[in-house]
Motif scaffolding. Structure first.
Motif, mmCIF file in Angstrom:
data_model
loop_
_atom_site.group_PDB
_atom_site.id
_atom_site.type_symbol
_atom_site.label_atom_id
_atom_site.label_comp_id
_atom_site.label_asym_id
_atom_site.label_seq_id
_atom_site.Cartn_x
_atom_site.Cartn_y
_atom_site.Cartn_z
ATOM 1 N N LEU A 66 0.807 -1.227 0.000
ATOM 2 C CA LEU A 66 0.000 0.000 0.000
ATOM 3 C C LEU A 66 0.834 1.268 0.000
ATOM 4 C CD1 LEU A 66 -2.746 -1.040 2.569
ATOM 5 C CD2 LEU A 66 -2.839 -1.136 0.078
ATOM 6 N N THR A 67 1.872 1.316 0.836
ATOM 7 C CA THR A 67 2.616 2.563 1.004
ATOM 8 C C THR A 67 4.007 2.542 0.392
ATOM 9 O OG1 THR A 67 3.499 1.839 3.120
ATOM 10 C CG2 THR A 67 1.431 3.071 3.158
ATOM 11 N N GLY A 68 4.566 1.359 0.174
ATOM 12 C CA GLY A 68 5.924 1.264 -0.352
ATOM 13 C C GLY A 68 6.984 1.353 0.724
ATOM 14 N N ARG A 69 6.575 1.326 1.978
ATOM 15 C CA ARG A 69 7.524 1.422 3.092
ATOM 16 C C ARG A 69 8.468 0.221 3.067
ATOM 17 N NH1 ARG A 69 8.143 3.613 8.290
ATOM 18 N NH2 ARG A 69 8.989 2.113 9.771
ATOM 19 N N PRO A 70 9.804 0.471 3.138
ATOM 20 C CA PRO A 70 10.762 -0.625 3.005
ATOM 21 C C PRO A 70 11.058 -1.385 4.291
ATOM 22 C CG PRO A 70 11.933 1.438 3.081
ATOM 23 C CD PRO A 70 10.478 1.776 3.123
ATOM 24 N N ARG A 71 10.699 -0.841 5.436
ATOM 25 C CA ARG A 71 11.054 -1.495 6.699
ATOM 26 C C ARG A 71 9.811 -1.892 7.477
ATOM 27 N NH1 ARG A 71 16.592 0.077 8.415
ATOM 28 N NH2 ARG A 71 17.450 1.153 6.624
ATOM 29 N N GLY A 72 9.975 -2.896 8.322
ATOM 30 C CA GLY A 72 8.886 -3.333 9.179
ATOM 31 C C GLY A 72 7.765 -3.980 8.414
ATOM 32 N N ASN A 73 8.099 -4.905 7.477
ATOM 33 C CA ASN A 73 7.079 -5.573 6.677
ATOM 34 C C ASN A 73 6.814 -6.985 7.181
ATOM 35 O OD1 ASN A 73 6.383 -3.730 4.515
ATOM 36 N ND2 ASN A 73 8.531 -3.882 3.984
ATOM 37 N N TYR A 74 5.547 -7.369 7.108
ATOM 38 C CA TYR A 74 5.166 -8.747 7.385
ATOM 39 C C TYR A 74 5.023 -9.456 6.043
ATOM 40 C CZ TYR A 74 4.147 -7.291 12.136
ATOM 41 O OH TYR A 74 4.260 -6.808 13.406
ATOM 42 N N ARG A 75 5.863 -10.470 5.822
ATOM 43 C CA ARG A 75 5.873 -11.169 4.549
ATOM 44 C C ARG A 75 4.540 -11.817 4.215
ATOM 45 N NH1 ARG A 75 11.137 -14.784 4.594
ATOM 46 N NH2 ARG A 75 12.471 -13.015 5.003
ATOM 47 N N ALA A 76 3.918 -12.404 5.217
ATOM 48 C CA ALA A 76 2.674 -13.140 4.984
ATOM 49 C C ALA A 76 1.560 -12.236 4.457
ATOM 50 C CB ALA A 76 2.222 -13.813 6.276
ATOM 51 N N PHE A 77 1.595 -10.966 4.812
ATOM 52 C CA PHE A 77 0.542 -10.040 4.411
ATOM 53 C C PHE A 77 1.004 -9.035 3.360
ATOM 54 C CE2 PHE A 77 -0.274 -11.395 8.749
ATOM 55 C CZ PHE A 77 -1.560 -11.902 8.633
ATOM 56 N N GLY A 78 2.306 -8.828 3.240
ATOM 57 C CA GLY A 78 2.819 -7.850 2.290
ATOM 58 C C GLY A 78 2.572 -6.417 2.730
ATOM 59 N N LEU A 79 2.393 -6.228 4.022
ATOM 60 C CA LEU A 79 2.080 -4.903 4.547
ATOM 61 C C LEU A 79 3.109 -4.475 5.577
ATOM 62 C CD1 LEU A 79 -1.722 -5.426 5.198
ATOM 63 C CD2 LEU A 79 -0.721 -4.117 3.347
ATOM 64 N N SER A 80 3.265 -3.169 5.729
ATOM 65 C CA SER A 80 4.128 -2.657 6.783
ATOM 66 C C SER A 80 3.397 -2.793 8.110
ATOM 67 C CB SER A 80 4.488 -1.201 6.521
ATOM 68 O OG SER A 80 3.351 -0.386 6.660
ATOM 69 N N ARG A 81 4.147 -2.689 9.177
ATOM 70 C CA ARG A 81 3.559 -2.860 10.513
ATOM 71 C C ARG A 81 2.481 -1.824 10.791
ATOM 72 N NH1 ARG A 81 5.955 1.003 13.670
ATOM 73 N NH2 ARG A 81 7.813 1.932 12.772
ATOM 74 N N ILE A 82 2.655 -0.632 10.236
ATOM 75 C CA ILE A 82 1.710 0.455 10.490
ATOM 76 C C ILE A 82 0.371 0.193 9.798
ATOM 77 C CG2 ILE A 82 1.328 2.930 10.187
ATOM 78 C CD1 ILE A 82 4.507 3.114 10.235
ATOM 79 N N LYS A 83 0.434 -0.132 8.504
ATOM 80 C CA LYS A 83 -0.786 -0.416 7.743
ATOM 81 C C LYS A 83 -1.435 -1.706 8.224
ATOM 82 C CE LYS A 83 -1.475 3.002 5.182
ATOM 83 N NZ LYS A 83 -2.680 3.803 5.341
#
Length: 101
Positions: A66-83
């Protein structure tokens, strides 16, 4: 939100790595094979080095969808921790609940 150039660059790296994956695998197979001669290994190494640098899968960065944030991603969901937290708390991710004990 990440810069658009970074996101586009990462997509290019993904395309290149998938395009050259079979070629790289074949060359690495020759290099790592114990039955290969020194000449074959040297030739395969040179061919591998001549491939585009961004064709290596190691250079692809995991980014939030969603945001393109490079850090703090959950692989299983493809999302950053914030989103992930925002969507989970609003009930948009099925099966994810806030734990309480």
């Amino acid at each position: 939100m990440a810069r658009k150039a970074k996101i586009v660059n990462n997509e290019m790296k993904k395309r290149l790595s998938s395009k050259y994956a079979p070629v790289r695998a074949e060359l690495k197979k020759i290099i790592n094979d114990t039955n290969s001669t020194d000449e074959q290994v040297a030739e395969a190494t040179i061919k591998l080095q001549k491939l585009p640098r961004n064709s290596s899968f190691v250079r692809v960065r995991n980014r939030c969808v969603l945001t393109g944030r490079p850090r703090g991603n959950y692989r299983a969901f493809g999302l950053s921790r914030i989103k992930f937290r925002e969507l989970a708390l609003s009930g948009m991710i099925p099966g994810v609940t806030k734990s309480s004990w």
